[in-house]
Design a protein around this motif. Structure first.
Motif, PDB file in Angstrom:
ATOM      1  N   SER A   1      46.567 -15.848  34.866  1.00 16.95           N
ATOM      2  CA  SER A   1      46.405 -15.177  36.155  1.00 16.95           C
ATOM      3  C   SER A   1      45.226 -14.207  36.089  1.00 16.95           C
ATOM      4  N   LYS A   2      44.425 -14.197  37.119  1.00 21.93           N
ATOM      5  CA  LYS A   2      43.268 -13.306  37.185  1.00 21.93           C
ATOM      6  C   LYS A   2      43.669 -12.029  37.925  1.00 21.93           C
ATOM      7  N   VAL A   3      43.595 -10.906  37.219  1.00 27.53           N
ATOM      8  CA  VAL A   3      44.019  -9.629  37.791  1.00 27.53           C
ATOM      9  C   VAL A   3      42.955  -8.575  37.509  1.00 27.53           C
ATOM     10  N   ASP A   4      43.051  -7.468  38.251  1.00 29.72           N
ATOM     11  CA  ASP A   4      42.108  -6.365  38.049  1.00 29.72           C
ATOM     12  C   ASP A   4      42.581  -5.389  36.977  1.00 29.72           C
ATOM     13  N   LEU A   5      43.900  -5.190  36.902  1.00 34.12           N
ATOM     14  CA  LEU A   5      44.434  -4.150  36.021  1.00 34.12           C
ATOM     15  C   LEU A   5      45.895  -4.436  35.722  1.00 34.12           C
ATOM     16  N   VAL A   6      46.316  -4.129  34.495  1.00 38.86           N
ATOM     17  CA  VAL A   6      47.741  -4.166  34.151  1.00 38.86           C
ATOM     18  C   VAL A   6      48.071  -2.873  33.416  1.00 38.86           C
ATOM     19  N   LEU A   7      49.137  -2.219  33.858  1.00 41.93           N
ATOM     20  CA  LEU A   7      49.611  -0.980  33.239  1.00 41.93           C
ATOM     21  C   LEU A   7      50.829  -1.304  32.388  1.00 41.93           C
ATOM     22  N   LEU A   8      50.809  -0.853  31.131  1.00 38.88           N
ATOM     23  CA  LEU A   8      51.829  -1.245  30.161  1.00 38.88           C
ATOM     24  C   LEU A   8      52.558  -0.025  29.604  1.00 38.88           C
ATOM     25  N   PRO A   9      53.899  -0.112  29.472  1.00 39.94           N
ATOM     26  CA  PRO A   9      54.672   0.995  28.892  1.00 39.94           C
ATOM     27  C   PRO A   9      54.787   0.846  27.375  1.00 39.94           C
TER      28      PRO A   9
ATOM     29  N   GLU B   1      28.273 -15.816  12.646  1.00 36.82           N
ATOM     30  CA  GLU B   1      28.048 -15.617  14.072  1.00 36.82           C
ATOM     31  C   GLU B   1      27.121 -16.704  14.596  1.00 36.82           C
ATOM     32  N   ASP B   2      27.528 -17.273  15.726  1.00 34.61           N
ATOM     33  CA  ASP B   2      26.698 -18.291  16.363  1.00 34.61           C
ATOM     34  C   ASP B   2      25.564 -17.670  17.171  1.00 34.61           C
ATOM     35  N   LYS B   3      25.740 -16.373  17.472  1.00 27.51           N
ATOM     36  CA  LYS B   3      24.745 -15.706  18.309  1.00 27.51           C
ATOM     37  C   LYS B   3      23.417 -15.611  17.574  1.00 27.51           C
ATOM     38  N   LYS B   4      22.341 -15.976  18.234  1.00 27.23           N
ATOM     39  CA  LYS B   4      21.012 -15.903  17.653  1.00 27.23           C
ATOM     40  C   LYS B   4      20.395 -14.546  17.962  1.00 27.23           C
ATOM     41  N   GLU B   5      19.468 -14.170  17.105  1.00 26.00           N
ATOM     42  CA  GLU B   5      18.803 -12.887  17.288  1.00 26.00           C
ATOM     43  C   GLU B   5      18.068 -12.871  18.622  1.00 26.00           C
ATOM     44  N   GLY B   6      18.278 -11.830  19.371  1.00 26.76           N
ATOM     45  CA  GLY B   6      17.630 -11.720  20.672  1.00 26.76           C
ATOM     46  C   GLY B   6      18.510 -12.151  21.820  1.00 26.76           C
ATOM     47  N   ASP B   7      19.666 -12.798  21.510  1.00 27.35           N
ATOM     48  CA  ASP B   7      20.572 -13.210  22.576  1.00 27.35           C
ATOM     49  C   ASP B   7      21.194 -11.984  23.234  1.00 27.35           C
ATOM     50  N   ALA B   8      21.362 -12.044  24.536  1.00 27.84           N
ATOM     51  CA  ALA B   8      21.984 -10.937  25.259  1.00 27.84           C
ATOM     52  C   ALA B   8      23.486 -10.940  25.003  1.00 27.84           C
ATOM     53  N   PRO B   9      24.138  -9.765  24.936  1.00 32.12           N
ATOM     54  CA  PRO B   9      25.584  -9.725  24.742  1.00 32.12           C
ATOM     55  C   PRO B   9      26.315 -10.361  25.920  1.00 32.12           C
ATOM     56  N   ALA B  10      27.496 -10.915  25.625  1.00 33.97           N
ATOM     57  CA  ALA B  10      28.270 -11.574  26.674  1.00 33.97           C
ATOM     58  C   ALA B  10      28.679 -10.559  27.738  1.00 33.97           C
ATOM     59  N   ALA B  11      28.575 -10.964  28.985  1.00 27.27           N
ATOM     60  CA  ALA B  11      28.916 -10.068  30.088  1.00 27.27           C
ATOM     61  C   ALA B  11      30.433  -9.936  30.204  1.00 27.27           C
ATOM     62  N   VAL B  12      30.890  -8.760  30.594  1.00 24.22           N
ATOM     63  CA  VAL B  12      32.318  -8.532  30.811  1.00 24.22           C
ATOM     64  C   VAL B  12      32.720  -9.202  32.123  1.00 24.22           C
ATOM     65  N   PRO B  13      33.765 -10.026  32.117  1.00 24.49           N
ATOM     66  CA  PRO B  13      34.163 -10.710  33.356  1.00 24.49           C
ATOM     67  C   PRO B  13      34.684  -9.728  34.397  1.00 24.49           C
ATOM     68  N   ASP B  14      34.702 -10.179  35.634  1.00 24.74           N
ATOM     69  CA  ASP B  14      35.170  -9.334  36.733  1.00 24.74           C
ATOM     70  C   ASP B  14      36.685  -9.165  36.717  1.00 24.74           C
ATOM     71  N   LYS B  15      37.390 -10.152  36.167  1.00 26.28           N
ATOM     72  CA  LYS B  15      38.849 -10.139  36.189  1.00 26.28           C
ATOM     73  C   LYS B  15      39.420 -10.230  34.774  1.00 26.28           C
ATOM     74  N   LEU B  16      40.598  -9.664  34.619  1.00 26.18           N
ATOM     75  CA  LEU B  16      41.360  -9.780  33.384  1.00 26.18           C
ATOM     76  C   LEU B  16      42.251 -11.020  33.468  1.00 26.18           C
ATOM     77  N   THR B  17      42.287 -11.809  32.398  1.00 25.33           N
ATOM     78  CA  THR B  17      43.172 -12.972  32.347  1.00 25.33           C
ATOM     79  C   THR B  17      44.504 -12.543  31.738  1.00 25.33           C
TER      80      THR B  17
END
Length: 209
Positions: A89-97, A59-75
């Motif tokens: 494409s940047k979307v809010d939601l995709v519904l899958l069957p 892991e490249d993450k160093k101790e004490g680093d904050a977790p990555a924020a969840v983006p506003d849009k789904l790619t």
């Protein structure tokens, strides 16, 4: 040279190696301390032992680093064998069957691989506002940890492009064909007719939405 190596190995064998004792001495010190205590007891030609942590991804993450924020849009990427319907494409939601049931994907969804059944893929570019619907025959969906999703379908068509009359006609045709074939017992043709009934039934339900 060989004689010296043989003598050292023989001496090691006579002394014996008590790894359990070494473990007890260094069990609270970690792998580095264990190796430090281990080396004096073995031949210099012996490799250091491996530990389970050696096989874990680094892991490249160093101790004490904050977790990555969840983006506003789904790619979203939407692929067909003959074209790319959506790319990054940047979307809010995709519904899958999915074969196991319909499910929705938003940013931050857990990584998932799902087989798609005949049904409707609903893409919310803006939640409950800008919506595109596609009928897919089958395929797979890959939901990644980086809030991106790949939809790979065998066939897909915009739901608005489906002709309800053609769908009804196709369903009747394959239903009649399946009934006739079941009496003859040709497994391949029966399976093909069953697929046709399944797909047209799903299209009929989608058109009726």
């Amino acid at each position: 040279m060989l004689r010296q190596v043989a003598q050292r190995l023989a001496g090691t064998a006579r002394r014996g190696i008590s790894t359990s004792a070494i473990c007890r001495e260094g069990e609270d010190k970690g792998p580095k301390e264990f190796i430090k205590r281990f080396r004096p007891h073995v031949s210099s030609t012996m490799n250091d032992p491996c530990f389970p942590s050696d096989f874990l991804p680094k892991e490249d993450k160093k101790e004490g680093d904050a977790p990555a924020a969840v983006p506003d849009k789904l790619t979203l990427n939407f692929f067909l064998p003959y074209e790319t319907t959506m790319k990054d494409s940047k979307v809010d939601l995709v519904l899958l069957p999915a074969l196991t049931g319909d499910f929705g994907v938003m940013p931050g969804h857990v990584p998932t691989v799902a087989q798609l059944r005949p049904g409707v893929v609903t893409v919310h570019k803006t939640l409950d506002k800008d919506i595109d619907k596609y009928f897919v025959s089958s395929g797979f969906a890959f939901v990644h940890a980086d809030s991106s999703t790949d939809v790979c379908a065998v066939e897909a068509v915009k739901l608005d492009d489906l002709d309800p009359e053609a769908v009804r006609s196709g369903l009747q045709e394959y239903t009649a064909k399946l009934g006739a074939l079941q009496a003859k017992g040709d497994d391949y043709d029966i399976a093909a007719a069953q697929v046709g009934v399944e797909v047209y039934s799903a299209m009929s339900a989608a058109v009726g939405q």
